[in-house]
Design an enzyme around this catalytic site. Structure first.
Site, PDB file in Angstrom:
ATOM      1  N   ILE A 190       5.520  -2.537  -3.373  1.00  0.00           N
ATOM      2  CA  ILE A 190       5.168  -3.720  -2.566  1.00  0.00           C
ATOM      3  C   ILE A 190       3.980  -3.453  -1.657  1.00  0.00           C
ATOM      4  CG2 ILE A 190       7.356  -4.952  -2.604  1.00  0.00           C
ATOM      5  CD1 ILE A 190       8.209  -3.601  -0.081  1.00  0.00           C
ATOM      6  N   GLY A 191       3.562  -2.189  -1.593  1.00  0.00           N
ATOM      7  CA  GLY A 191       2.402  -1.905  -0.746  1.00  0.00           C
ATOM      8  C   GLY A 191       1.869  -0.522  -1.032  1.00  0.00           C
ATOM      9  N   LYS A 192       0.569  -0.365  -0.842  1.00  0.00           N
ATOM     10  CA  LYS A 192      -0.065   0.931  -1.098  1.00  0.00           C
ATOM     11  C   LYS A 192      -1.008   1.243   0.047  1.00  0.00           C
ATOM     12  CE  LYS A 192      -0.853   1.673  -6.151  1.00  0.00           C
ATOM     13  NZ  LYS A 192       0.182   2.577  -6.483  1.00  0.00           N
ATOM     14  N   ASN A 245      -3.446   4.664   1.905  1.00  0.00           N
ATOM     15  CA  ASN A 245      -4.198   5.795   1.346  1.00  0.00           C
ATOM     16  C   ASN A 245      -3.339   7.044   1.214  1.00  0.00           C
ATOM     17  OD1 ASN A 245      -4.051   5.885   4.049  1.00  0.00           O
ATOM     18  ND2 ASN A 245      -6.244   5.667   4.413  1.00  0.00           N
ATOM     19  N   ALA A 262       0.358   6.605   1.483  1.00  0.00           N
ATOM     20  CA  ALA A 262       1.752   6.179   1.344  1.00  0.00           C
ATOM     21  C   ALA A 262       1.849   5.045   0.337  1.00  0.00           C
ATOM     22  CB  ALA A 262       2.285   5.708   2.696  1.00  0.00           C
ATOM     23  N   VAL A 264       4.721   1.962  -0.691  1.00  0.00           N
ATOM     24  CA  VAL A 264       5.964   1.330  -0.253  1.00  0.00           C
ATOM     25  C   VAL A 264       6.600   0.666  -1.469  1.00  0.00           C
ATOM     26  CG1 VAL A 264       7.041  -0.362   1.273  1.00  0.00           C
ATOM     27  CG2 VAL A 264       5.050   0.946   2.060  1.00  0.00           C
ATOM     28  N   ASP A 312      -1.325  -2.521  17.231  1.00  0.00           N
ATOM     29  CA  ASP A 312      -1.924  -3.028  15.990  1.00  0.00           C
ATOM     30  C   ASP A 312      -1.284  -4.363  15.628  1.00  0.00           C
ATOM     31  OD1 ASP A 312      -2.363  -1.833  12.563  1.00  0.00           O
ATOM     32  OD2 ASP A 312      -3.594  -3.122  13.842  1.00  0.00           O
TER      33      ASP A 312
HETATM   34  C1  LIG Z   1       8.628  -0.301   4.786  1.00  0.00           C
HETATM   35  C2  LIG Z   1       7.858  -1.474   5.400  1.00  0.00           C
HETATM   36  C3  LIG Z   1       8.064  -1.559   6.908  1.00  0.00           C
HETATM   37  C4  LIG Z   1       6.401  -1.306   5.063  1.00  0.00           C
HETATM   38  O1  LIG Z   1       5.703  -0.345   5.401  1.00  0.00           O
HETATM   39  N1  LIG Z   1       5.983  -2.358   4.331  1.00  0.00           N
HETATM   40  C5  LIG Z   1       4.623  -2.475   3.821  1.00  0.00           C
HETATM   41  C6  LIG Z   1       4.544  -2.927   2.409  1.00  0.00           C
HETATM   42  C7  LIG Z   1       3.629  -3.953   2.284  1.00  0.00           C
HETATM   43  C8  LIG Z   1       3.225  -4.332   3.622  1.00  0.00           C
HETATM   44  C9  LIG Z   1       2.342  -5.314   4.085  1.00  0.00           C
HETATM   45  O2  LIG Z   1       1.683  -6.091   3.181  1.00  0.00           O
HETATM   46  C10 LIG Z   1       2.157  -5.487   5.462  1.00  0.00           C
HETATM   47  C11 LIG Z   1       2.842  -4.662   6.360  1.00  0.00           C
HETATM   48  C12 LIG Z   1       3.722  -3.664   5.924  1.00  0.00           C
HETATM   49  C13 LIG Z   1       3.855  -3.531   4.563  1.00  0.00           C
HETATM   50  C14 LIG Z   1       6.983  -3.267   4.126  1.00  0.00           C
HETATM   51  N2  LIG Z   1       6.929  -4.423   3.472  1.00  0.00           N
HETATM   52  C15 LIG Z   1       8.087  -5.174   3.456  1.00  0.00           C
HETATM   53  N3  LIG Z   1       8.070  -6.384   2.831  1.00  0.00           N
HETATM   54  C16 LIG Z   1       7.022  -6.967   2.133  1.00  0.00           C
HETATM   55  C17 LIG Z   1       7.370  -7.804   1.068  1.00  0.00           C
HETATM   56  C18 LIG Z   1       6.358  -8.439   0.342  1.00  0.00           C
HETATM   57  C19 LIG Z   1       5.010  -8.227   0.670  1.00  0.00           C
HETATM   58  C20 LIG Z   1       4.669  -7.388   1.740  1.00  0.00           C
HETATM   59  C21 LIG Z   1       5.677  -6.761   2.471  1.00  0.00           C
HETATM   60  N4  LIG Z   1       9.246  -4.784   4.041  1.00  0.00           N
HETATM   61  C22 LIG Z   1       9.287  -3.590   4.704  1.00  0.00           C
HETATM   62  C23 LIG Z   1       8.136  -2.795   4.737  1.00  0.00           C
END
Ligand SMILES: CC1(C)C(=O)N([C@H]2C=Cc3c(O)cccc32)c2nc(Nc3ccccc3)ncc21
Length: 342
Positions: A32-34, A36, A38, A40, A148
């Site tokens: 769901i996230g990348k 540099n 880490a 997620v 932030d």
């Molecule tokens: C572990 C933790 C806290 C985290 O690090 N991220 C990342 C990942 C993507 C992202 C972002 O796009 C913006 C902020 C944080 C993040 C998380 N993202 C989510 N949901 C999500 C669901 C769909 C799209 C984006 C985020 N829940 C928990 C977290």
């Protein structure tokens, strides 16, 4: 460093995060996230069958001070427990990786919601802003500044409730002491950060809250620019456009947060007392969550969950009580809190 970390086995075909399928009691799903250093991933906790998000950090890609920043973020997340702040459930570490298991914000970024829906109605913005202010107020009352705050870090759960994320730039502050590390995202950064002077952490967060409120109501940034210099000049001028659809009360509140002089900027208390905030009543649950004394009370143990856990092999009552009241972040405390929050 961290209180109770589990050393876990993680099954993998070859050594790449992408092909990792399981870590501890978690089945990894899509990314769901990348970042540099880490990645997620969405994951399912196989014992409680609940969704979590796991931030997978490759320590080998981190230099000394980034590793220190990660441990500072973990220490800060360990002490924050609030309905509108992403909850940390478990920390696992292998020789090369750190896994932060947190609450999964299913709604994604409010930034993306705004892109899709252009902007929020002032009433919707007010409901959401109360939650953001409560999360920031809670941090400040525990001597943590976020540093932030921006729409990209304001996540939503499945019910459009705010989950403040990404404490990567957060820090502990001492009331009255100034900070000097300049960080955060330029369009949300207070003018004093551009001037490279020492600044008051909480007051800089208040400026960012003013930018956030503008973004929620307008769907665009109050200060923007093609270059950092152009942006900086707009921020330190303190001048921004007010669209025709913004109410006078909303404009007035935003102006009190976007005051160039940090000393004159509204406090959290003044924000909450402002008449624009009265259009949506503040959730009484948030008053309780904010009071720092609730940390001192030992959390009362949910006996139903304990009974449920005693069915699991290898667990006994004192192990569960110790993990919960000792504020551990191991498998046992994760099973307990994931059952409780289910
Ligand atoms: C572990 C933790 C806290 C985290 O690090 N991220 C990342 C990942 C993507 C992202 C972002 O796009 C913006 C902020 C944080 C993040 C998380 N993202 C989510 N949901 C999500 C669901 C769909 C799209 C984006 C985020 N829940 C928990 C977290």
């Amino acid at each position: 460093m961290v209180s109770v970390m589990d050393r876990v086995n993680s099954s993998r075909q070859n050594y790449s995060v992408e092909r990792l399928v399981r870590v501890g009691y978690y089945k990894l799903e899509q990314t769901i996230g990348k970042g540099n250093y880490a990645v997620v991933k969405l994951a399912t906790h196989v014992v409680t069958n609940t969704k979590v998000a796991i931030k997978i950090i490759d320590k080998s890609k981190l230099d000394e001070d980034n590793l220190k920043k990660i441990f500072r973020e973990i220490q800060i997340l360990m002490k924050l427990r609030h309905p509108h702040i992403i909850r940390l459930y478990q920390v696992m570490e292998t020789d090369r990786m750190i896994y932060l298991v947190t609450e999964y914000a299913a709604g994604g970024e409010i930034f993306d919601y705004l892109v899709k829906n252009e902007r929020l109605s002032e009433e919707q913005a007010c409901r959401i802003f109360h939650q953001i202010v409560a999360a920031v107020s809670y941090c400040h009352s525990r001597n943590v500044v976020h540093r932030d705050l921006k729409a990209e870090n304001l996540l939503l759960d499945a019910n459009m409730n705010i989950k403040l994320a990404d404490f990567g730039f957060s820090n502990n502050f001492e009331a009255g002491k100034k900070l000097c590390t300049c960080c955060g995202s330029p369009p949300y950064a207070a003018p004093e950060l551009f001037q490279g002077v020492q600044y008051d952490g909480p007051k800089a967060d208040i400026w960012s809250l003013g930018v956030v409120l503008y973004v929620l109501v307008c769907g665009s940034l109050p200060f923007d620019g093609q270059t950092l210099i152009a942006l900086k000049n707009k921020v330190i001028s303190g001048k921004f456009r007010v669209p025709y659809f913004m109410s006078a009360e909303c404009e007035q509140l935003i102006r009190q947060m976007l005051l160039l002089d940090p000393e004159r900027r509204y406090s959290i208390r003044q924000i909450r007392a402002h008449k624009w905030m009265a259009q949506v009543p503040m959730d009484p649950l948030l008053e309780v969550a904010e009071n720092p004394t609730i940390d001192l009370e030992l959390p009362e143990i949910n006996q139903t969950v304990v009974e449920h856990m005693l069915q699991l092999p290898g667990l006994n009552r004192e192990m569960i009580i110790e993990a919960v009241q000792g504020n551990h972040f191991d498998h046992i405390s994760a099973i307990y809190h994931l059952f409780v929050d289910k």
